[in-house]
Design a protein around this motif. Sequence first.
Motif, PDB file in Angstrom:
ATOM      1  N   GLY A  14       0.803  -1.210   0.000  1.00 52.96           N
ATOM      2  CA  GLY A  14       0.000   0.000   0.000  1.00 52.96           C
ATOM      3  C   GLY A  14       0.836   1.260   0.000  1.00 52.96           C
ATOM      4  N   GLY A  15       2.156   1.107  -0.118  1.00 59.95           N
ATOM      5  CA  GLY A  15       3.046   2.257  -0.122  1.00 59.95           C
ATOM      6  C   GLY A  15       3.939   2.309   1.100  1.00 59.95           C
ATOM      7  N   LEU A  28       1.967  -1.505  -6.325  1.00 61.63           N
ATOM      8  CA  LEU A  28       1.562  -0.488  -5.364  1.00 61.63           C
ATOM      9  C   LEU A  28       0.070  -0.203  -5.498  1.00 61.63           C
ATOM     10  CD1 LEU A  28       4.575   1.945  -5.855  1.00 61.63           C
ATOM     11  CD2 LEU A  28       4.108   0.595  -3.804  1.00 61.63           C
ATOM     12  N   ALA A  29      -0.641  -0.244  -4.383  1.00 59.66           N
ATOM     13  CA  ALA A  29      -2.057   0.118  -4.371  1.00 59.66           C
ATOM     14  C   ALA A  29      -2.159   1.633  -4.276  1.00 59.66           C
ATOM     15  CB  ALA A  29      -2.764  -0.548  -3.198  1.00 59.66           C
ATOM     16  N   ILE A  30      -2.602   2.264  -5.360  1.00 58.07           N
ATOM     17  CA  ILE A  30      -2.712   3.722  -5.403  1.00 58.07           C
ATOM     18  C   ILE A  30      -4.187   4.055  -5.568  1.00 58.07           C
ATOM     19  CG2 ILE A  30      -1.974   5.830  -6.546  1.00 58.07           C
ATOM     20  CD1 ILE A  30       0.470   4.346  -7.566  1.00 58.07           C
ATOM     21  N   GLN A  46       2.875  11.057  -5.928  1.00 56.57           N
ATOM     22  CA  GLN A  46       3.424  10.898  -4.583  1.00 56.57           C
ATOM     23  C   GLN A  46       4.159   9.567  -4.424  1.00 56.57           C
ATOM     24  OE1 GLN A  46      -0.336  11.325  -2.533  1.00 56.57           O
ATOM     25  NE2 GLN A  46       0.052  13.479  -2.022  1.00 56.57           N
ATOM     26  N   PHE A  47       3.886   8.621  -5.315  1.00 57.26           N
ATOM     27  CA  PHE A  47       4.525   7.314  -5.244  1.00 57.26           C
ATOM     28  C   PHE A  47       5.819   7.246  -6.044  1.00 57.26           C
ATOM     29  CE2 PHE A  47       0.322   6.550  -3.766  1.00 57.26           C
ATOM     30  CZ  PHE A  47       0.369   5.417  -2.961  1.00 57.26           C
ATOM     31  N   LYS A  88       4.744   7.687 -17.700  1.00 56.40           N
ATOM     32  CA  LYS A  88       5.800   8.667 -17.949  1.00 56.40           C
ATOM     33  C   LYS A  88       6.264   9.358 -16.665  1.00 56.40           C
ATOM     34  CE  LYS A  88       4.497   9.779 -22.713  1.00 56.40           C
ATOM     35  NZ  LYS A  88       4.025  10.843 -23.646  1.00 56.40           N
ATOM     36  N   GLN A  89       5.329   9.666 -15.771  1.00 53.53           N
ATOM     37  CA  GLN A  89       5.663  10.462 -14.597  1.00 53.53           C
ATOM     38  C   GLN A  89       6.095   9.631 -13.387  1.00 53.53           C
ATOM     39  OE1 GLN A  89       5.889  13.742 -14.868  1.00 53.53           O
ATOM     40  NE2 GLN A  89       5.228  13.523 -17.003  1.00 53.53           N
ATOM     41  N   VAL A  90       5.570   8.421 -13.261  1.00 56.69           N
ATOM     42  CA  VAL A  90       5.844   7.614 -12.066  1.00 56.69           C
ATOM     43  C   VAL A  90       6.698   6.384 -12.388  1.00 56.69           C
ATOM     44  CG1 VAL A  90       4.804   6.512 -10.037  1.00 56.69           C
ATOM     45  CG2 VAL A  90       3.622   8.402 -11.152  1.00 56.69           C
ATOM     46  N   GLY A  91       6.610   5.910 -13.622  1.00 52.09           N
ATOM     47  CA  GLY A  91       7.456   4.797 -14.024  1.00 52.09           C
ATOM     48  C   GLY A  91       6.801   3.438 -13.971  1.00 52.09           C
ATOM     49  N   MET A  92       5.464   3.405 -13.858  1.00 59.32           N
ATOM     50  CA  MET A  92       4.771   2.119 -13.792  1.00 59.32           C
ATOM     51  C   MET A  92       4.861   1.388 -15.133  1.00 59.32           C
ATOM     52  SD  MET A  92       3.898   2.162 -10.741  1.00 59.32           S
ATOM     53  CE  MET A  92       3.347   3.131  -9.352  1.00 59.32           C
ATOM     54  N   THR A  93       5.030   0.072 -15.057  1.00 62.77           N
ATOM     55  CA  THR A  93       5.066  -0.739 -16.274  1.00 62.77           C
ATOM     56  C   THR A  93       3.913  -1.738 -16.331  1.00 62.77           C
ATOM     57  OG1 THR A  93       6.627  -2.220 -15.171  1.00 62.77           O
ATOM     58  CG2 THR A  93       7.547  -0.528 -16.612  1.00 62.77           C
ATOM     59  N   ARG A  94       3.091  -1.768 -15.292  1.00 61.94           N
ATOM     60  CA  ARG A  94       1.861  -2.558 -15.296  1.00 61.94           C
ATOM     61  C   ARG A  94       0.772  -1.731 -14.615  1.00 61.94           C
ATOM     62  NH1 ARG A  94       1.094  -8.734 -13.014  1.00 61.94           N
ATOM     63  NH2 ARG A  94       2.102  -9.224 -15.019  1.00 61.94           N
TER      64      ARG A  94
END
Length: 350
Positions: free
Chosen positions: A180-181, A198-200, A207-208, A302-308
């Motif tokens: 959850g962070g 990560l649960a957002i 913020q993550f 683009k901003q946070v870097g998530m790939t899934r």
Amino acid sequence: MEIGITSFVETTPDVQTGEVMSHAQRLREVVEEIVLADQVGLDVFGIGEHHRKDYAASSPAMVLAAAAPLTKRIRLTSAVTVLSSADPVRVFQDFATLDGISNGRAEIMAGRGSFIESFPLFGYDLNDYDELFEEHLELLLKIQASEKVTWRGGHRPAIQNLGVYPRPVQNPLPIWIGSGGNQESVVRAGLLGLPLMLAIIGGSPRQFEPLVQLYKKVAMHAGHDVSRLTVGSHSLGFVAEETELAADTFFPSTQAGMNKIGRERGWAHYNRASFDAARSLEGALYVGDPETVAQKIIHLRKQVGMTRFMMYVPISTMPHEQVMRAIELLGTEVAPRVREEITKWEAETE
């Protein structure tokens, strides 16, 4: 960029009629949702483990196994497996079985769980919450790495050179860390070189971004290939043909679900203003027409870097046909937009 669905298989009262469907009906519906997600080209479907009357999926592996022979390419994962209160041997066996049935498409997402009902149900002490997770994760990873296992811990009987079967098709069977962070969980995932989910579900996804960077930094210092690591986001969302239709359709059940949990945890009342604010580009709610949702997912990448990206739908009971339509639009219209844009962006930034 992988795109998929997360479901907790809720059986809460319908916000319009007050009716509560049976666990059996909801389980059959979610199998249909998994099959459709596969047909429309989504990458992954996750089922969350809960042990409450208002959730039907106490055994994610069983639900996913029911869908496995009916699907061809979609990956099938827990979201999460509450590892602190589960036997790691049995968890591995269940998902290795799923891996065999699906011919190599199973994943385990291990987490502590945000609900605690499983602890008294299976005879675990909440005072051991952290120790149990660390110990059970250690054993699970040993089983992942080796057919024969020798292990000793403080909460579970020791294992002396015993085999754990069946072995999965995939070697190794993927194991994610769901968080959850919590910074400690992020660091643990980085040290172990495990993919991170990560649960957002509130605030701004930006913020993550420091947590994602921390994860990569720790992984790099631990000697892992950062370019091969996967970071995912589990976030609430809904897709319809028009943005306002999506918002108006998704809000009532979302409000009911958020306020139900909020009463248990002391959260502020969730209202339409909170909902609409979270629909902004910087918010954590992915609700709108296909273009709107696609642009938010691209922004997240683009901003946070998530790939899934895992869209959690529904958060509370909604008509099955509405959920099916949202899945269809996510697969046929949102995902292609996202993949095309991210492919171009990555080529330009190489």
